[in-house]
Write a protein that holds these residues in place. Structure first.
Motif, PDB file in Angstrom:
ATOM      1  N   UNK A 251       0.823  -1.212   0.000  1.00  0.00           N
ATOM      2  CA  UNK A 251       0.000   0.000   0.000  1.00  0.00           C
ATOM      3  C   UNK A 251       0.858   1.263   0.000  1.00  0.00           C
ATOM      4  N   UNK A 252       1.973   1.235   0.730  1.00  0.00           N
ATOM      5  CA  UNK A 252       2.858   2.398   0.772  1.00  0.00           C
ATOM      6  C   UNK A 252       3.435   2.702  -0.605  1.00  0.00           C
ATOM      7  N   UNK A 253       3.916   1.668  -1.274  1.00  0.00           N
ATOM      8  CA  UNK A 253       4.483   1.850  -2.607  1.00  0.00           C
ATOM      9  C   UNK A 253       3.411   2.253  -3.598  1.00  0.00           C
ATOM     10  N   UNK A 254       2.208   1.693  -3.448  1.00  0.00           N
ATOM     11  CA  UNK A 254       1.116   2.040  -4.361  1.00  0.00           C
ATOM     12  C   UNK A 254       0.785   3.528  -4.270  1.00  0.00           C
ATOM     13  N   UNK A 255       0.965   4.131  -3.099  1.00  0.00           N
ATOM     14  CA  UNK A 255       0.709   5.570  -2.935  1.00  0.00           C
ATOM     15  C   UNK A 255       1.840   6.413  -3.527  1.00  0.00           C
ATOM     16  N   UNK A 256       2.934   5.760  -3.931  1.00  0.00           N
ATOM     17  CA  UNK A 256       4.058   6.508  -4.474  1.00  0.00           C
ATOM     18  C   UNK A 256       5.058   6.936  -3.431  1.00  0.00           C
ATOM     19  N   UNK A 257       4.992   6.342  -2.238  1.00  0.00           N
ATOM     20  CA  UNK A 257       5.963   6.628  -1.190  1.00  0.00           C
ATOM     21  C   UNK A 257       6.832   5.391  -0.995  1.00  0.00           C
ATOM     22  N   UNK A 258       8.126   5.565  -1.113  1.00  0.00           N
ATOM     23  CA  UNK A 258       9.048   4.434  -1.158  1.00  0.00           C
ATOM     24  C   UNK A 258       9.931   4.425   0.089  1.00  0.00           C
ATOM     25  N   UNK A 259       9.848   3.379   0.919  1.00  0.00           N
ATOM     26  CA  UNK A 259      10.747   3.289   2.075  1.00  0.00           C
ATOM     27  C   UNK A 259      12.200   3.315   1.609  1.00  0.00           C
ATOM     28  N   UNK A 260      12.973   4.266   2.098  1.00  0.00           N
ATOM     29  CA  UNK A 260      14.326   4.479   1.581  1.00  0.00           C
ATOM     30  C   UNK A 260      15.222   3.262   1.773  1.00  0.00           C
ATOM     31  N   UNK A 261      14.970   2.475   2.798  1.00  0.00           N
ATOM     32  CA  UNK A 261      15.878   1.373   3.118  1.00  0.00           C
ATOM     33  C   UNK A 261      15.763   0.201   2.143  1.00  0.00           C
TER      34      UNK A 261
END
Length: 445
Positions: free
Chosen positions: A13-23
């Motif tokens: 869901x995070x990636x689908x929103x266009x926000x990418x965990x930097x790690x």
């Protein structure tokens, strides 16, 4: 294996929103999951048929930690066999390429046909009592699946994998531009190999759709006159496209017919005639009517392509080249880049030579584009390995307003004749689509 459910909670869901965990660009635990859940299930490119044109020809290629002998047997069939002796596990073939009807294990001398069939072992009767103790009716372990598309050879380690054609889907429409310019198919040279201290996903994303970095990262290449386009900012006039499991970028061409636009990027008339014969009317319309010429692309997960047309030193005209490259993961923070030069097998010899020079100048191991890109990718990977990166979500929402409304609408069928979704202007739609596929795989059970 470690239970990753907590680590991956909400990742899709995070990636689908266009926000990418930097790690994710330097995470050992994630890399362990990629090896099992992604690379263990995806169709992986291992070679091109032109590398093994004759009976007995072979190359040795890896799918991460697994070594395969990719060989053409006496019947002309292409096989991919796990490079491990049935006896004590020694690599049967240690040469990178060659021609052989048989392979002999250097440890104890067991021999195998290039079909993988065991043909002999020393002292068979004395050591095993002959077939009563060990029957020779065995073969090297084959890859669970092997398939080809336009001469590209793929393997899949998942016994339940979908067919390659279904996996590629509509991306095949675009793959043809890089891999089928005549009925003769491609002729490849390479691969060149080098290692970079960077995560494999960065290169895959970059080639999938990052036009935004060109005016900054590659500004000096434009300034020295390597390309006839005067400003790198013109990249935003091209379209990005995404179809099923792949996508890429295009340049916007000056007005003209299909033939005029192909000449503009440096193709001679005899090659244009052959392209006209093998590309569908719909494929030709993307260039001839829509005015878009294909540039970089990525097929999920880690196979990329380049089509470009620089000026060679001392020449005013441009010379197109094609490169196939694979981002082969070594670890979470190291990648082996495998790069092949590709050219239409029916092209004139002088064109092949000049095209190869253009490739080496731009995207070979010491190419100008290569050096620019790698400096960025290494820095990103190093920074992603620290503790602070686990607190940061990178913004990959370019092309979206706050309410997820696209800044630029998708091109209609009358403006872009290819399948999937295409749009003009700077955006990160392709990178988001690639990372969605990635997140779905690594978060799957």
């Amino acid at each position: 294996m470690t239970d990753h459910r907590v680590a991956f909670d909400g990742l899709v869901d995070t990636v689908r929103r266009g926000m990418v965990p930097a790690h994710i660009y330097n995470d050992e635990e994630l890399f362990a999951c990629e090896k099992e859940r992604l690379f263990g299930r995806a169709w992986m490119f291992v070679a091109h048929e032109s590398e093994i044109p004759h009976d007995g020809d072979y190359v040795v290629r890896r799918v991460l930690d697994d070594s395969f002998i990719v060989a053409r047997d006496a019947n002309g069939e292409v096989r991919a066999m796990f490079n491990m002796c049935l006896h004590r596990g020694m690599q049967v073939c240690r040469a990178e390429m060659g021609n052989a009807s048989n392979f002999r294990c250097p440890y104890h001398g067991w021999t195998y046909r290039n079909t993988g069939r065991l043909t002999g072992l020393p002292f068979h009767r004395d050591a095993y009592g002959g077939d009563a103790g060990f029957t020779k009716n065995q073969t090297l372990l084959p890859a669970p699946h092997i398939a080809t598309y336009n001469g590209l050879i793929f393997v899949n380690l998942d016994a339940d994998a979908e067919p390659l054609a279904g996996y590629l889907g509509d991306f095949r429409f675009y793959l043809d531009f890089y891999t089928k310019q005549s009925a003769a198919g491609l002729q490849v040279r390479g691969p060149q190999r080098w290692r970079i201290k960077a995560n494999w996903k960065i290169g895959a994303e970059n080639f999938a759709g990052d036009m935004y970095h060109t005016p900054h990262t590659h500004a000096s290449i434009v300034e020295i006159g390597l390309f006839r386009e005067p400003k790198a900012q013109k990249r935003k006039d091209g379209a990005t496209y995404w179809a099923h499991r792949g996508g890429g970028t295009t340049y916007k061409l000056p007005p003209g017919t299909f033939e005029e636009r192909m000449r503009y990027v440096g193709y001679p008339d005899d090659m244009i005639s052959r392209m006209t014969a093998v590309w569908t009317p719909q494929q030709r319309r993307v260039i001839g009517e829509d005015g878009f010429m294909f540039s970089a692309a990525t097929c999920f997960p880690n196979l990329s392509f380049v089509h470009n047309w620089p000026k060679l030193p001392g020449r005013e005209d441009v010379l197109p080249f094609i490169s196939i490259r694979q981002w082969q993961p070594i670890s979470q923070n190291e990648t082996e880049v495998c790069s092949w030069f590709a050219v239409d097998a029916a092209a004139p010899e002088q064109f092949k030579q000049n095209s190869y020079r253009a490739y080496l100048m731009c995207f070979g191991s010491t190419g100008m584009f290569e050096q620019d890109d790698v400096e960025n990718w290494v820095s990103l990977t190093t920074t992603a390995g620290g503790s602070m990166a686990r607190r940061l979500l990178l913004n990959s929402r370019m092309g979206l307003l706050a309410d997820d409304t696209p800044l630029n609408e998708a091109l209609g069928a009358e403006s872009f004749h290819g399948p999937g979704r295409a749009q003009v202007g700077y955006n990160e739609y392709n990178q988001r689509e690639l990372l969605k596929l990635w997140a779905q795989q690594v978060a799957s059970a």
